[in-house]
Design a protein around this motif. Structure first.
Motif, PDB file in Angstrom:
ATOM      1  N   LEU A   9       0.824  -1.208   0.000  1.00 13.86           N
ATOM      2  CA  LEU A   9       0.000   0.000   0.000  1.00 13.86           C
ATOM      3  C   LEU A   9       0.858   1.256   0.000  1.00 13.86           C
ATOM      4  CD1 LEU A   9      -2.968  -0.750   2.397  1.00 13.86           C
ATOM      5  CD2 LEU A   9      -3.122   0.039   0.053  1.00 13.86           C
ATOM      6  N   LEU A  10       1.870   1.277   0.838  1.00 14.28           N
ATOM      7  CA  LEU A  10       2.752   2.447   0.893  1.00 14.28           C
ATOM      8  C   LEU A  10       3.455   2.663  -0.440  1.00 14.28           C
ATOM      9  CD1 LEU A  10       4.350   2.057   4.429  1.00 14.28           C
ATOM     10  CD2 LEU A  10       2.712   3.791   3.702  1.00 14.28           C
ATOM     11  N   GLU A  11       3.917   1.589  -1.047  1.00 15.59           N
ATOM     12  CA  GLU A  11       4.611   1.717  -2.328  1.00 15.59           C
ATOM     13  C   GLU A  11       3.658   2.085  -3.458  1.00 15.59           C
ATOM     14  OE1 GLU A  11       6.750  -1.960  -2.630  1.00 15.59           O
ATOM     15  OE2 GLU A  11       8.420  -1.185  -1.414  1.00 15.59           O
ATOM     16  N   SER A  12       2.364   1.765  -3.305  1.00 13.42           N
ATOM     17  CA  SER A  12       1.405   2.163  -4.340  1.00 13.42           C
ATOM     18  C   SER A  12       1.161   3.674  -4.321  1.00 13.42           C
ATOM     19  CB  SER A  12       0.083   1.413  -4.175  1.00 13.42           C
ATOM     20  OG  SER A  12      -0.610   1.867  -3.031  1.00 13.42           O
ATOM     21  N   PHE A  13       1.370   4.314  -3.174  1.00 13.45           N
ATOM     22  CA  PHE A  13       1.217   5.763  -3.070  1.00 13.45           C
ATOM     23  C   PHE A  13       2.521   6.513  -3.314  1.00 13.45           C
ATOM     24  CE2 PHE A  13      -2.626   4.655  -0.665  1.00 13.45           C
ATOM     25  CZ  PHE A  13      -3.522   5.501  -1.281  1.00 13.45           C
ATOM     26  N   LEU A  14       3.580   5.792  -3.600  1.00 14.74           N
ATOM     27  CA  LEU A  14       4.887   6.411  -3.802  1.00 14.74           C
ATOM     28  C   LEU A  14       4.911   7.221  -5.099  1.00 14.74           C
ATOM     29  CD1 LEU A  14       7.615   6.394  -2.351  1.00 14.74           C
ATOM     30  CD2 LEU A  14       8.284   4.505  -3.797  1.00 14.74           C
ATOM     31  N   CYS A  15       5.573   8.352  -5.049  1.00 15.19           N
ATOM     32  CA  CYS A  15       5.726   9.221  -6.213  1.00 15.19           C
ATOM     33  C   CYS A  15       6.429   8.447  -7.333  1.00 15.19           C
ATOM     34  CB  CYS A  15       6.541  10.436  -5.806  1.00 15.19           C
ATOM     35  SG  CYS A  15       6.984  11.519  -7.148  1.00 15.19           S
ATOM     36  N   PRO A  16       5.961   8.551  -8.575  1.00 17.40           N
ATOM     37  CA  PRO A  16       6.572   7.784  -9.680  1.00 17.40           C
ATOM     38  C   PRO A  16       8.060   8.052  -9.881  1.00 17.40           C
ATOM     39  CG  PRO A  16       4.505   8.765 -10.383  1.00 17.40           C
ATOM     40  CD  PRO A  16       4.792   9.296  -9.017  1.00 17.40           C
ATOM     41  N   ALA A  17       8.528   9.241  -9.554  1.00 18.35           N
ATOM     42  CA  ALA A  17       9.953   9.548  -9.714  1.00 18.35           C
ATOM     43  C   ALA A  17      10.818   8.778  -8.721  1.00 18.35           C
ATOM     44  CB  ALA A  17      10.182  11.041  -9.554  1.00 18.35           C
ATOM     45  N   LEU A  18      10.208   8.269  -7.660  1.00 15.00           N
ATOM     46  CA  LEU A  18      10.972   7.576  -6.620  1.00 15.00           C
ATOM     47  C   LEU A  18      10.918   6.050  -6.730  1.00 15.00           C
ATOM     48  CD1 LEU A  18      10.054   9.772  -3.534  1.00 15.00           C
ATOM     49  CD2 LEU A  18      12.159   9.794  -4.859  1.00 15.00           C
ATOM     50  N   TYR A  19      10.199   5.535  -7.728  1.00 13.65           N
ATOM     51  CA  TYR A  19      10.150   4.076  -7.900  1.00 13.65           C
ATOM     52  C   TYR A  19      11.556   3.527  -8.085  1.00 13.65           C
ATOM     53  CZ  TYR A  19       5.082   4.178  -8.661  1.00 13.65           C
ATOM     54  OH  TYR A  19       3.736   4.336  -8.515  1.00 13.65           O
ATOM     55  N   GLY A  20      11.893   2.518  -7.321  1.00 14.11           N
ATOM     56  CA  GLY A  20      13.197   1.898  -7.435  1.00 14.11           C
ATOM     57  C   GLY A  20      14.282   2.592  -6.622  1.00 14.11           C
ATOM     58  N   ARG A  21      14.038   3.807  -6.160  1.00 12.12           N
ATOM     59  CA  ARG A  21      15.032   4.548  -5.378  1.00 12.12           C
ATOM     60  C   ARG A  21      14.675   4.586  -3.899  1.00 12.12           C
ATOM     61  NH1 ARG A  21      16.407  10.175  -7.020  1.00 12.12           N
ATOM     62  NH2 ARG A  21      18.242   9.650  -5.818  1.00 12.12           N
ATOM     63  N   PHE A  22      13.401   4.672  -3.587  1.00  7.85           N
ATOM     64  CA  PHE A  22      12.916   4.810  -2.209  1.00  7.85           C
ATOM     65  C   PHE A  22      12.226   3.519  -1.820  1.00  7.85           C
ATOM     66  CE2 PHE A  22      10.069   6.117   1.135  1.00  7.85           C
ATOM     67  CZ  PHE A  22      10.777   7.105   1.809  1.00  7.85           C
ATOM     68  N   GLU A  23      12.625   2.949  -0.681  1.00  4.59           N
ATOM     69  CA  GLU A  23      11.977   1.707  -0.265  1.00  4.59           C
ATOM     70  C   GLU A  23      11.876   1.611   1.249  1.00  4.59           C
ATOM     71  OE1 GLU A  23      14.180  -1.902  -1.150  1.00  4.59           O
ATOM     72  OE2 GLU A  23      15.972  -0.705  -1.405  1.00  4.59           O
ATOM     73  N   TYR A  24      10.914   0.818   1.656  1.00  2.00           N
ATOM     74  CA  TYR A  24      10.697   0.552   3.067  1.00  2.00           C
ATOM     75  C   TYR A  24      11.248  -0.846   3.335  1.00  2.00           C
ATOM     76  CZ  TYR A  24       7.260   4.141   2.065  1.00  2.00           C
ATOM     77  OH  TYR A  24       6.654   5.279   1.648  1.00  2.00           O
ATOM     78  N   ARG A  25      12.071  -0.973   4.373  1.00  2.00           N
ATOM     79  CA  ARG A  25      12.634  -2.272   4.722  1.00  2.00           C
ATOM     80  C   ARG A  25      12.293  -2.573   6.181  1.00  2.00           C
ATOM     81  NH1 ARG A  25      18.874  -1.769   2.725  1.00  2.00           N
ATOM     82  NH2 ARG A  25      18.476  -1.352   0.538  1.00  2.00           N
TER      83      ARG A  25
END
Length: 178
Positions: A9-25
Motif C-alpha cells: 500500500l505504501l509503495e502504491s502511493f509512492l511518487c513515480p519519480a521515486l520508484y526503485g530509489r525509495f523503499e521501506y525495509r
C-alpha cells in the motif's frame, strides 16, 4: 494489517519519480518474539532513517552541532527564556551573552526532542504511523510534528512539485531527514 500488505500500500502511493530509489525495509526475528523488529527507510539502497538505533547519544550530539553550525536554521528566542538564563546565572553575565546561552539551550532541547522522537521508533511504531498516514489527509500529515508522517507525506504521489517547492522553508524547520 500484515507488513507485506502495508508495504504494498505504501509503495502504491509512492511518487513515480521515486520508484526503485525509495523503499521501506523491515526485519523481524522469527525465533525471538520478545525482540521488536527493526525498520529502515532506504534511498538508493542506503539506510536513511534507521529506527531503534543504539548510537542515539552520539547522533544527538552531532545533530546539536549541525543545528548550531547551520546558518539557515533560525531559532527564535523570547524574553522569558532570556530571563530564565539571567536568573540561573544570577545576573552576572553580559546581556549579549545571555542571548547566546539561551539560544544554545534551546538548540540542545530541540536536538534532544528530535532524536527522542526518532529513537523511540520501532517496527511496531512504524506500522502504526504508516496506517495512520493512509487514513488521514495529506495536509494533516504535512502539518504534523511526527517525523514519519512528514516523510510519508512528502514521498506521496498526491503531493505535487509545486506544493513541495512552496513548503521548502517550512520543512527546513523540521528534522533534517524530513
Amino acid at each position: 494489517m500484515a507488513w507485506s500488505k502495508l508495504k504494498q500500500l505504501l509503495e502504491s502511493f509512492l511518487c513515480p519519480a521515486l520508484y526503485g530509489r525509495f523503499e521501506y525495509r523491515a526485519t523481524s526475528y522469527r525465533y525471538l518474539p520478545d525482540k521488536a523488529g527493526l525498520c529502515y527507510i532506504a534511498v538508493d539502497k542506503k539506510n536513511v532513517l534507521n529506527m531503534s538505533d543504539i548510537t542515539t547519544l552520539i547522533r544527538w550530539y552531532h545533530t546539536e552541532l549541525e543545528i548550531k553550525n547551520d546558518p539557515d536554521i533560525q531559532i527564535p528566542i523570547n524574553n522569558e527564556e532570556i530571563e530564565a538564563v539571567r536568573k540561573d546565572t544570577k545576573g552576572i553575565v553580559p546581556e549579549d551573552r545571555l542571548k547566546v546561552i539561551a539560544r544554545n539551550r534551546k538548540i540542545s532541547e530541540y536536538a534532544k526532542e528530535l532524536l527522542s522522537e526518532q529513537s523511540a521508533l520501532s517496527k511496531s511504531n512504524f506500522i502504526v504511523v504508516a496506517n495512520k498516514s493512509l487514513s488521514i489527509s495529506i495536509e494533516e500529515s504535512l502539518e504534523s510534528n511526527d517525523i514519519l508522517l512528514n516523510i510519508l507525506a512528502l514521498v506521496d504521489r498526491r503531493v505535487g512539485k509545486k506544493r513541495i517547492l512552496n513548503m521548502t522553508e517550512k520543512m527546513k524547520l523540521k528534522h533534517p531527514i524530513v
